[in-house]
Design an enzyme around this catalytic site. Structure first.
Site, PDB file in Angstrom:
ATOM      1  N   CYS A  80     -28.314 -12.727  24.389  1.00  0.00           N
ATOM      2  CA  CYS A  80     -28.489 -11.366  24.550  1.00  0.00           C
ATOM      3  C   CYS A  80     -28.303 -11.546  25.737  1.00  0.00           C
ATOM      4  CB  CYS A  80     -30.515 -11.579  24.575  1.00  0.00           C
ATOM      5  SG  CYS A  80     -31.129 -10.877  25.218  1.00  0.00           S
ATOM      6  N   CYS A 188     -23.731  -6.227  25.551  1.00  0.00           N
ATOM      7  CA  CYS A 188     -24.455  -6.107  24.759  1.00  0.00           C
ATOM      8  C   CYS A 188     -24.402  -6.778  22.949  1.00  0.00           C
ATOM      9  CB  CYS A 188     -25.526  -4.662  23.904  1.00  0.00           C
ATOM     10  SG  CYS A 188     -26.813  -4.544  23.088  1.00  0.00           S
TER      11      CYS A 188
HETATM   12  N1  DGL Z   1     -28.941  -7.632  22.153  1.00  0.00           N
HETATM   13  C1  DGL Z   1     -29.583  -7.876  23.785  1.00  0.00           C
HETATM   14  C2  DGL Z   1     -28.198  -7.726  24.021  1.00  0.00           C
HETATM   15  O1  DGL Z   1     -27.654  -8.060  24.806  1.00  0.00           O
HETATM   16  C3  DGL Z   1     -30.644  -6.535  24.058  1.00  0.00           C
HETATM   17  C4  DGL Z   1     -30.888  -5.483  23.269  1.00  0.00           C
HETATM   18  C5  DGL Z   1     -32.121  -5.642  23.122  1.00  0.00           C
HETATM   19  O2  DGL Z   1     -32.817  -5.530  22.759  1.00  0.00           O
HETATM   20  O3  DGL Z   1     -31.860  -4.386  24.019  1.00  0.00           O
HETATM   21  O4  DGL Z   1     -29.101  -6.941  25.579  1.00  0.00           O
END
Ligand code: DGL
Length: 268
Positions: A80, A188
């Site tokens: 993430c 993301c």
């Molecule tokens: N998948 C995550 C990222 O890479 C977070 C997305 C979220 O929960 O806002 O930032």
């Protein structure tokens, strides 16, 4: 020479994300490290992390880490960008195991661009983090970086509504194209699942950069350097934990062509 780490080597790789996005990383890790056991943690109840403040993101990252440590993970992949850019320094300080993180791949984009303009699509939490700001400021001397917050994309992806992201993607990406970017960084881990839709919206000469493969390679490199690889994968397994709907997770795994493994609902 006998490896003293033998019992550690069999321990799983822990991967967490605010939800299903990190499955894009999980998929790369499974194909790069087929002998390893994997535990994937989807904190979907708390999604999106990108709209939370730094303290909240740190607290959630600690909670996820403790969960994976209790299950005996030998390494943790913070799949993430939002959690990495806000919390990985705290995690590395607090726990004595290796952490692999992911941040928007602006350096590879900077090396590749011909127009001198790159786009970054990421969450508010990532774009406003100190780590991203300082790394992007270093590159701004040599190129233009156009940042756009992918508001509401994560919510739709979590609900399995991938097609419904199209109007939003149009709104976020077309202005970047009009300003002349030739590389778009997906900052993301939820966004790689949108690549087929993004490809329909942007011209062929624009490169989409996603760092899933690089994270998997880095995980392999760190485990190999620390002699923590599971050499024989006879007892390996993949387990997914979610604190939200098992059905949604199951449907998503199928959609992104990931092997199902065990799916466990648990409040955490
Ligand atoms: N998948 C995550 C990222 O890479 C977070 C997305 C979220 O929960 O806002 O930032």
């Amino acid at each position: 020479m006998k490896n003293n780490n033998q019992h550690i080597n069999k321990c799983p790789i822990g991967i967490f994300d605010s939800g299903l996005g990190g499955l894009s990383i999980c998929k790369e890790i499974i194909s790069t490290l087929p002998n390893e056991s994997i535990i994937y943690l989807a904190d979907s109840v708390n999604t999106p992390y990108g709209e939370k403040n730094k303290e909240e993101i740190i607290a959630l990252s600690i909670k996820n880490t403790e969960f994976l440590l209790a299950l005996g993970c030998k390494i943790i992949v913070v799949a993430c960008n939002t959690a990495t850019t806000n919390a990985i320094a705290v995690l590395r300080e607090k726990y004595n195991i290796p952490f692999i993180g992911i941040e928007p791949a602006i350096k590879p984009a900077a090396l590749q661009t011909r127009s001198g303009k790159i786009g970054v699509l990421a969450t508010k939490g990532t774009l406003s983090s100190d780590l991203f700001i300082s790394n992007s400021n270093l590159l701004r001397k040599q190129l233009e970086i156009i940042e756009v917050e992918g508001a509401n994309l994560v919510r739709l992806i979590e609900n399995g509504q991938l097609e419904e992201t199209k109007p939003l993607l149009k709104q976020y990406l077309i202005p970047m194209i009009e300003q002349g970017v030739d590389n778009i960084v997906l900052g993301c881990t939820h966004y790689p699942f949108l690549i087929p839709i993004i490809r329909e919206l942007i011209p062929n000469h624009v490169t989409i950069i996603d760092s899933g493969k690089a994270v998997a390679k880095q995980t392999l490199a760190v485990l190999s350097e620390k002699k923590m690889l599971n050499k024989n994968g006879q007892e390996n397994s993949t387990t997914y934990y979610t604190n939200n709907s098992v059905e949604l997770l199951k449907a998503f795994l199928k959609r992104v062509e990931l092997e199902e493994g065990a799916i466990i609902f648990k409040e955490f």
